[in-house]
Design a protein around this motif. Structure first.
Motif, PDB file in Angstrom:
ATOM      1  N   ILE B 116      45.937  54.342  41.921  1.00  0.00           N
ATOM      2  CA  ILE B 116      44.578  54.152  41.347  1.00  0.00           C
ATOM      3  C   ILE B 116      43.613  54.523  42.568  1.00  0.00           C
ATOM      4  O   ILE B 116      42.229  54.586  42.467  1.00  0.00           O
ATOM      5  CB  ILE B 116      44.148  52.720  41.330  1.00  0.00           C
ATOM      6  CG1 ILE B 116      44.452  51.889  42.646  1.00  0.00           C
ATOM      7  CG2 ILE B 116      44.971  51.984  40.165  1.00  0.00           C
ATOM      8  CD1 ILE B 116      44.097  50.493  42.268  1.00  0.00           C
ATOM      9  N   GLY B 174      40.902  35.359  50.508  1.00  0.00           N
ATOM     10  CA  GLY B 174      40.729  36.312  49.503  1.00  0.00           C
ATOM     11  C   GLY B 174      42.229  36.907  49.504  1.00  0.00           C
ATOM     12  O   GLY B 174      42.543  37.501  50.654  1.00  0.00           O
ATOM     13  N   GLY B 178      42.613  44.078  50.477  1.00  0.00           N
ATOM     14  CA  GLY B 178      42.203  43.985  52.068  1.00  0.00           C
ATOM     15  C   GLY B 178      42.652  42.761  52.642  1.00  0.00           C
ATOM     16  O   GLY B 178      43.379  42.620  53.962  1.00  0.00           O
ATOM     17  N   GLU B 197      43.185  31.616  48.548  1.00  0.00           N
ATOM     18  CA  GLU B 197      42.851  32.381  47.279  1.00  0.00           C
ATOM     19  C   GLU B 197      42.000  31.297  46.213  1.00  0.00           C
ATOM     20  O   GLU B 197      42.549  30.266  45.893  1.00  0.00           O
ATOM     21  CB  GLU B 197      43.870  32.975  46.640  1.00  0.00           C
ATOM     22  CG  GLU B 197      43.616  33.604  45.269  1.00  0.00           C
ATOM     23  CD  GLU B 197      42.579  34.680  45.217  1.00  0.00           C
ATOM     24  OE1 GLU B 197      42.210  35.448  46.025  1.00  0.00           O
ATOM     25  OE2 GLU B 197      41.632  34.442  44.257  1.00  0.00           O
ATOM     26  N   ALA B 198      40.889  31.794  46.004  1.00  0.00           N
ATOM     27  CA  ALA B 198      40.148  30.778  44.829  1.00  0.00           C
ATOM     28  C   ALA B 198      40.826  30.834  43.478  1.00  0.00           C
ATOM     29  O   ALA B 198      40.856  29.643  42.807  1.00  0.00           O
ATOM     30  CB  ALA B 198      38.690  31.617  44.653  1.00  0.00           C
ATOM     31  N   GLY B 204      43.566  39.644  43.834  1.00  0.00           N
ATOM     32  CA  GLY B 204      42.218  39.954  43.559  1.00  0.00           C
ATOM     33  C   GLY B 204      42.138  40.885  42.441  1.00  0.00           C
ATOM     34  O   GLY B 204      42.515  40.582  41.551  1.00  0.00           O
ATOM     35  N   VAL B 205      41.142  41.983  42.556  1.00  0.00           N
ATOM     36  CA  VAL B 205      40.629  42.756  41.667  1.00  0.00           C
ATOM     37  C   VAL B 205      42.058  43.495  41.004  1.00  0.00           C
ATOM     38  O   VAL B 205      42.115  43.875  39.957  1.00  0.00           O
ATOM     39  CB  VAL B 205      39.648  43.774  42.071  1.00  0.00           C
ATOM     40  CG1 VAL B 205      39.440  44.886  40.985  1.00  0.00           C
ATOM     41  CG2 VAL B 205      38.349  43.050  42.245  1.00  0.00           C
ATOM     42  N   ARG B 214      47.081  50.384  33.812  1.00  0.00           N
ATOM     43  CA  ARG B 214      46.487  51.393  34.902  1.00  0.00           C
ATOM     44  C   ARG B 214      47.670  50.883  36.003  1.00  0.00           C
ATOM     45  O   ARG B 214      48.086  51.804  36.791  1.00  0.00           O
ATOM     46  CB  ARG B 214      45.291  51.280  35.044  1.00  0.00           C
ATOM     47  CG  ARG B 214      44.623  52.675  35.392  1.00  0.00           C
ATOM     48  CD  ARG B 214      43.351  52.966  34.975  1.00  0.00           C
ATOM     49  NE  ARG B 214      42.218  52.065  35.607  1.00  0.00           N
ATOM     50  CZ  ARG B 214      41.862  52.142  36.805  1.00  0.00           C
ATOM     51  NH1 ARG B 214      42.148  52.991  37.762  1.00  0.00           N
ATOM     52  NH2 ARG B 214      40.850  51.342  37.080  1.00  0.00           N
ATOM     53  N   VAL B 240      36.965  28.754  49.576  1.00  0.00           N
ATOM     54  CA  VAL B 240      36.470  28.853  50.904  1.00  0.00           C
ATOM     55  C   VAL B 240      34.993  28.537  50.892  1.00  0.00           C
ATOM     56  O   VAL B 240      34.275  29.315  49.940  1.00  0.00           O
ATOM     57  CB  VAL B 240      36.989  29.973  51.891  1.00  0.00           C
ATOM     58  CG1 VAL B 240      36.176  29.684  53.283  1.00  0.00           C
ATOM     59  CG2 VAL B 240      38.443  29.893  51.994  1.00  0.00           C
ATOM     60  N   VAL B 262      36.363  38.579  50.483  1.00  0.00           N
ATOM     61  CA  VAL B 262      36.225  37.846  49.204  1.00  0.00           C
ATOM     62  C   VAL B 262      35.590  38.834  48.147  1.00  0.00           C
ATOM     63  O   VAL B 262      35.357  38.210  47.074  1.00  0.00           O
ATOM     64  CB  VAL B 262      35.379  36.653  49.632  1.00  0.00           C
ATOM     65  CG1 VAL B 262      36.016  35.633  50.417  1.00  0.00           C
ATOM     66  CG2 VAL B 262      34.019  37.120  50.066  1.00  0.00           C
ATOM     67  N   GLY B 263      35.687  40.080  48.552  1.00  0.00           N
ATOM     68  CA  GLY B 263      35.263  40.990  47.251  1.00  0.00           C
ATOM     69  C   GLY B 263      33.854  41.003  47.134  1.00  0.00           C
ATOM     70  O   GLY B 263      33.146  40.335  47.656  1.00  0.00           O
ATOM     71  N   ASP B 323      37.743  51.028  32.226  1.00  0.00           N
ATOM     72  CA  ASP B 323      38.744  49.706  32.027  1.00  0.00           C
ATOM     73  C   ASP B 323      38.479  48.785  30.886  1.00  0.00           C
ATOM     74  O   ASP B 323      39.291  48.456  30.107  1.00  0.00           O
ATOM     75  CB  ASP B 323      39.043  49.126  33.356  1.00  0.00           C
ATOM     76  CG  ASP B 323      39.679  49.859  34.378  1.00  0.00           C
ATOM     77  OD1 ASP B 323      40.504  50.640  34.086  1.00  0.00           O
ATOM     78  OD2 ASP B 323      39.960  49.504  35.410  1.00  0.00           O
ATOM     79  N   ASP B 462      35.185  45.110  49.628  1.00  0.00           N
ATOM     80  CA  ASP B 462      33.975  44.898  49.074  1.00  0.00           C
ATOM     81  C   ASP B 462      32.756  43.897  49.555  1.00  0.00           C
ATOM     82  O   ASP B 462      31.670  44.273  49.353  1.00  0.00           O
ATOM     83  CB  ASP B 462      34.138  44.662  47.571  1.00  0.00           C
ATOM     84  CG  ASP B 462      34.729  45.792  46.841  1.00  0.00           C
ATOM     85  OD1 ASP B 462      35.048  46.570  47.506  1.00  0.00           O
ATOM     86  OD2 ASP B 462      34.902  45.737  45.583  1.00  0.00           O
ATOM     87  N   ALA B 468      33.482  49.230  46.429  1.00  0.00           N
ATOM     88  CA  ALA B 468      34.130  50.485  46.787  1.00  0.00           C
ATOM     89  C   ALA B 468      35.650  50.618  46.512  1.00  0.00           C
ATOM     90  O   ALA B 468      35.764  50.702  45.175  1.00  0.00           O
ATOM     91  CB  ALA B 468      34.234  50.524  48.625  1.00  0.00           C
ATOM     92  N   THR B 469      36.345  51.060  47.300  1.00  0.00           N
ATOM     93  CA  THR B 469      37.810  51.212  46.648  1.00  0.00           C
ATOM     94  C   THR B 469      38.771  50.307  47.201  1.00  0.00           C
ATOM     95  O   THR B 469      38.794  49.919  48.349  1.00  0.00           O
ATOM     96  CB  THR B 469      38.359  52.793  46.757  1.00  0.00           C
ATOM     97  OG1 THR B 469      38.032  53.021  48.329  1.00  0.00           O
ATOM     98  CG2 THR B 469      37.101  53.718  46.359  1.00  0.00           C
ATOM     99  N   VAL B 470      39.968  50.472  46.709  1.00  0.00           N
ATOM    100  CA  VAL B 470      41.174  49.539  47.255  1.00  0.00           C
ATOM    101  C   VAL B 470      41.550  50.273  48.432  1.00  0.00           C
ATOM    102  O   VAL B 470      41.728  49.368  49.439  1.00  0.00           O
ATOM    103  CB  VAL B 470      42.425  49.629  46.217  1.00  0.00           C
ATOM    104  CG1 VAL B 470      43.745  49.384  46.417  1.00  0.00           C
ATOM    105  CG2 VAL B 470      41.921  49.273  44.606  1.00  0.00           C
TER     106      VAL B 470
END
Ligand SMILES: Cc1cc2nc3c(=O)[nH]c(=O)nc-3n(C[C@H](O)[C@H](O)[C@H](O)COP(=O)(O)OP(=O)(O)OC[C@H]3O[C@@H](n4cnc5c(N)ncnc54)[C@H](O)[C@@H]3O)c2cc1C
Ligand SMILES: Cc1cc2nc3c(=O)[nH]c(=O)nc-3n(C[C@H](O)[C@H](O)[C@H](O)COP(=O)(O)OP(=O)(O)OC[C@H]3O[C@@H](n4cnc5c(N)ncnc54)[C@H](O)[C@@H]3O)c2cc1C
Ligand code: SF4
Ligand code: SF4
Ligand code: FES
Lengths: 284, 494
Positions: B116, B174, B178, B197-198, B204-205, B214, B240, B262-263, B323, B462, B468-470
């Motif tokens: 990706i 998160g 990252g 993690e929430a 995450g994403v 994908r 958190v 946390v994105g 997506d 993010d 942004a990107t992975v």
């Protein structure tokens, strides 16, 4: 980490309460906040429930829920000692507690459950508490004793007159607003339609009114926006900006329609679960 | 090219190489190897991965297209500076173990990035071969090669070595890319690491946003399992700022350092009439219901519902929009429209995704944007009213500015609208962490070492760079981890 059900009770025909192990939530929680739970695994639905009470020492929280659809029915079928897979929280903004003076707490149906911790905190803060509790019938009224302990005045209404006054909560609410000693603040928690009409009443008297909204949620952290409501013409997220809002600015009509977004699927889930219950011999 | 032709060609080249090295012109002649894919019609009905992956023959032929440039312009395009020439050369030699080892020096998640990364604007944009053909899609397929070697390693049980315990505690907030990298790198240095993690699930994403077709969830799960094997503790359902604050983690729970990953958080809406009607989703909600909660299995194992849409409009032109549109197709929508206010050239989505989307029957409505959303008497969406646009002068981003054409209103009949126009920063950490510095967009301010304004607190991904990107998030997780390791080493000495 699974969360054990320490005890469980039925409060009325469709309302249940349970004490659940969740030490971190119990410690952090404040009145007005809620948790999101999912029962079995990662694909069970995530549903929000208000933290009705908590015992930080025992590390438990108390939830009160109404059997509505699949998830709440499944929860009602669980027993002491069973485990709930996920409990996340506390979520949402805590209630703004202050010494307002005279406060009217209006609860409808299951709404009494989230209202109770708020009423307790308000009492502790020095307010005079007038509670108005409404239910369809006597059997469906919950938490009367708890409210009578903290209320300076308690008014009960039922739709069918089987207990208390035969009226909707809006009737006594209006009377209280008309008193010479006008209330300073109103809290209303209950079905959306009830909150809507209560707000219409209190607006006439310009009394600030907080409502607690129960929109459909997914994450509860502000990420998805699914819980949004139209507030004063703008979108607000109930899980992070709320769940409490100034009721005079909420578009209740739209909110009620959004609550029905998955009616068909919910019906399907309910029927499937009913069949499943029959099979495992839970349904009579 | 058939498989047989491919094998034949490889045989010939290998034979030739026994006596002499390939000349650049000969390398240019090797056809660029397409990615084998699931049939576009069949895949509309399943959520399995679309790109099936290279075979060994594909991979070696593709790798032989690389010229081994001395200046290696490709490396400059890679945010984590993988030694591309070296790993590609190892593949052409058939030494896949070595190739993977080279990649892993700089990237912890090659199976993810190979799939990706927006390679066409990163490593492959600057590749000499692509420049020669004046076509970035003809560049050496670095990402596909990366994926190939990573996938070969699938059932590898090996766990990265962990240094002796330092007794220092690190909290990672998160579990996105990252956070995963930051946790791995700080754990390797021997620290006691906990991820908070929430959600009820980590990744995450990578698990709630990017669809299975994908990026298979199993790949992400494997990386998370590796963390557990290394001794990283993972605590889910922990928000958190709500369950505990950063201050509590550091002052009461004894954490010496914190990484915040946390994105991006809050979905952006357009502010047009009708955005809260029934049937209007943010892409985040739509994708979370579909991916994380597996709404496509509703009634057979999954409990979370999603709209049963017939006609869907997706607003936006990025990866998230693609997506969403492709997910809607798989959920059974008959018509899916992608509405974007500039032209295809300005679309931020990856070329490959745009291509896949079109193959799957998604209709592109370019130079259009909704003005309002229309409903029936029950507030269910029935249509969107759009305006047509034209392109004006370039704006700050260098892309030509879309200008609405007055009086060009028209309607598209739809029952579902998915808004995929980006995210703004989630304010939860800001509201609950006094002293932490944020910029005016709500992103955390960090220095070149990903250090924030608070001692011992680092951030990346993010929440720092905006959506942004992975690979960028991973790169920052790595930088932050190195800085944390330094900081803790010093702290231990003093
Ligand atoms: C902040 C908040 C606090 C709440 N506190 C309580 C409480 O203390 N006690 C209580 O009984 N109920 C509470 N609710 C409502 C409760 O979440 C729903 O009754 C429950 O989700 C119904 O799930 P179900 O599967 O049993 O029923 P379903 O058949 O799925 O749904 C019945 C109705 O519940 C609503 N609903 C469905 N899914 C969700 C969801 N994921 N999130 C929210 N609502 C949904 C819809 O309006 C639906 O029509 C609260 C809701 C919110 C937002
Ligand atoms: C649909 C979609 C498609 C994408 N496609 C691509 C692509 O093709 N290529 C690409 O390179 N990038 C893509 N991206 C972008 C990429 O996914 C992100 O840039 C990247 O995931 C950011 O990583 P992160 O480390 O910042 O954390 P994220 O992946 O954003 O994860 C953050 C995690 O932190 C958790 N969290 C949030 N708040 C808290 C809290 N208070 N406490 C505890 N946990 C918390 C969240 O639940 C989440 O799990 C896409 C994004 C989306 C949404
Ligand atoms: S990590 Fe991404 S940018 Fe770097 S080489 Fe691999 S695919 Fe290219
Ligand atoms: S720029 Fe392209 S051809 Fe040159 S070394 Fe990198 S991948 Fe190979
Ligand atoms: S529930 Fe997702 S933003 Fe509120």
């Amino acid at each position: 980490m699974p969360h054990k059900i320490v005890s469980k009770r039925q409060l009325s025909e469709d309302v249940f309460t349970a004490e659940i192990e969740a030490p971190l939530v119990a410690q952090a929680r404040k009145p007005g906040q809620f948790v999101i739970i999912s029962i079995n695994n990662e694909y069970s639905e995530r549903i929000p429930l208000t933290i009705a009470n908590a015992d930080p020492k025992r590390g438990t929280i108390c939830l009160i829920w109404q059997r509505a659809g699949k998830t709440t029915t499944e929860l009602a079928d669980m027993q002491q000692g069973d485990e709930i897979a996920n409990v996340t929280g506390p979520l949402g903004m805590p209630t703004h507690i202050d010494n307002f003076g005279t406060v009217v707490c209006v609860g409808g149906g299951i709404g009494n459950a989230p209202l109770l911790p708020i009423a307790k905190a308000l009492k502790k803060a020095g307010n005079k508490i007038i509670s108005i509790l409404g239910a369809k019938s006597k059997e469906l009224l919950i938490l009367e004793d708890d409210f009578s302990q903290i209320s300076d005045e308690l008014i009960i209404t039922t739709d069918d007159g089987s207990y208390g006054r035969k009226a909707l909560v809006t009737e006594p609410l209006k009377e209280v607003c008309l008193r010479s000693e006008k209330p300073d603040q109103i809290f209303v928690i209950g079905p959306a339609i009830m909150m809507k009409f209560c707000c219409e009443v209190t607006k006439q008297f310009s009394i600030p009114t907080q409502v607690s909204l129960n929109t459909i949620m997914v994450d509860g952290t502000g990420m998805c926006g699914g819980c949004r409501v139209e507030f004063d013409g703008r979108a607000k997220f109930v899980c992070v900006d709320g769940p409490e809002f100034d009721g005079h600015k909420v578009d209740f009509d739209l909110m009620m329609k959004r609550l029905n977004a998955y009616k068909e699927q919910e019906q399907q889930a309910r029927e499937q679960y009913k069949k499943h219950r029959c099979k495992i011999g839970r349904d009579k | 090219m058939t498989d047989k032709d491919r094998q034949e060609l490889l045989k010939q080249i290998l034979k030739k190489q026994e006596t002499e090295k390939l000349k650049p012109t000969e390398r240019y002649e090797i056809p660029s190897q397409d990615m084998p894919e699931q049939d576009p019609v069949k895949r509309r009905d399943n959520v399995n991965e679309v790109a099936v992956g290279y075979t060994e023959t594909h991979a070696r032929l593709e790798a032989m297209r690389c010229l081994q440039c001395k200046k290696a312009p490709c490396i400059k395009g890679c945010p984590v500076k993988i030694r591309i020439g070296d790993f590609v050369s190892a593949i052409s030699d058939g030494d896949f173990k070595k190739a993977l080892a080279v990649i892993k020096e700089n990237s912890l998640l090659p199976a993810v990035c190979g799939r990706i990364c927006p390679q066409e604007v990163q490593c492959q944009q600057t590749c000499t071969v692509g420049l020669k053909f004046k076509d970035p899609t003809k560049a050496v397929s670095i990402g596909r090669l990366e994926r190939f070697v990573a996938d070969l390693d699938k059932n590898n049980e090996s766990v990265p070595a962990v240094a002796v315990e330092t007794g220092m505690k690190v909290a990672v907030i998160g579990s996105g890319p990252g956070g995963i990298v930051a946790a791995a790198d700080t754990r390797r240095a021997g620290h006691d690491v906990t991820i908070y993690e929430a959600f009820h699930k980590t990744g995450g994403v990578l698990v709630y946003g990017i669809p299975e077709f994908r990026l298979p969830k199993a790949i992400v799960q494997e990386e998370v399992d590796t963390l557990t094997k290394m001794g990283v503790k993972i605590v889910c359902n922990f928000v958190v700022g709500r369950t505990r604050t950063i201050e509590q983690l550091m002052k009461e729970d004894g954490f010496d350092a914190v990484y915040i990953g946390v994105g991006a958080g809050l979905p952006r809406f357009m502010g047009i009439e009708g955005e809260s009607l029934v049937g209007v989703y943010s892409a985040n909600e739509y994708l979370t219901r579909a991916n994380l909660m597996r709404a496509y299995d509703f009634g057979s194992g999954a409990d979370t519902p999603i709209a049963r849409s017939k006609k869907v409009a997706v607003i936006g032109g990025g990866n998230v929009a693609m997506d969403s549109a492709r997910t809607a197709v798989r959920l059974g929508a008959e018509k899916v429209y992608l509405v974007y206010r500039r032209t295809e050239k300005e679309m931020p989505a990856r070329i490959e995704e745009v291509h896949h989307a079109k193959q799957e029957g998604i209709e592109f409505h370019i130079l259009q944007s909704p003005k309002r959303i229309i409903c029936d008497e029950n507030s269910y969406v029935t249509a969107i009213e759009c305006l047509k646009y034209r392109l004006g002068e370039p704006d700050e981003s260098g892309r030509r500015r879309p200008i609405p054409i007055e009086g060009s209103e028209f309607q598209i009949e739809v029952d579902t609208v998915i808004i995929a126009i980006g995210n703004t920063a989630n304010p939860l950490i800001r509201q609950t962490t006094p002293g932490l510095e944020f910029n005016k967009w709500g992103n955390i301010v960090v220095d070149e070492n990903c250090k924030t304004s608070l001692e011992g607190v680092y951030a990346g991904g993010d929440i720092v760079s905006g959506a942004a990107t992975v690979i960028l998030a991973m790169g920052q997780g790595r930088i932050a981890a190195a800085a944390i390791n330094d900081y803790l080493a010093k702290k231990k000495m003093s």
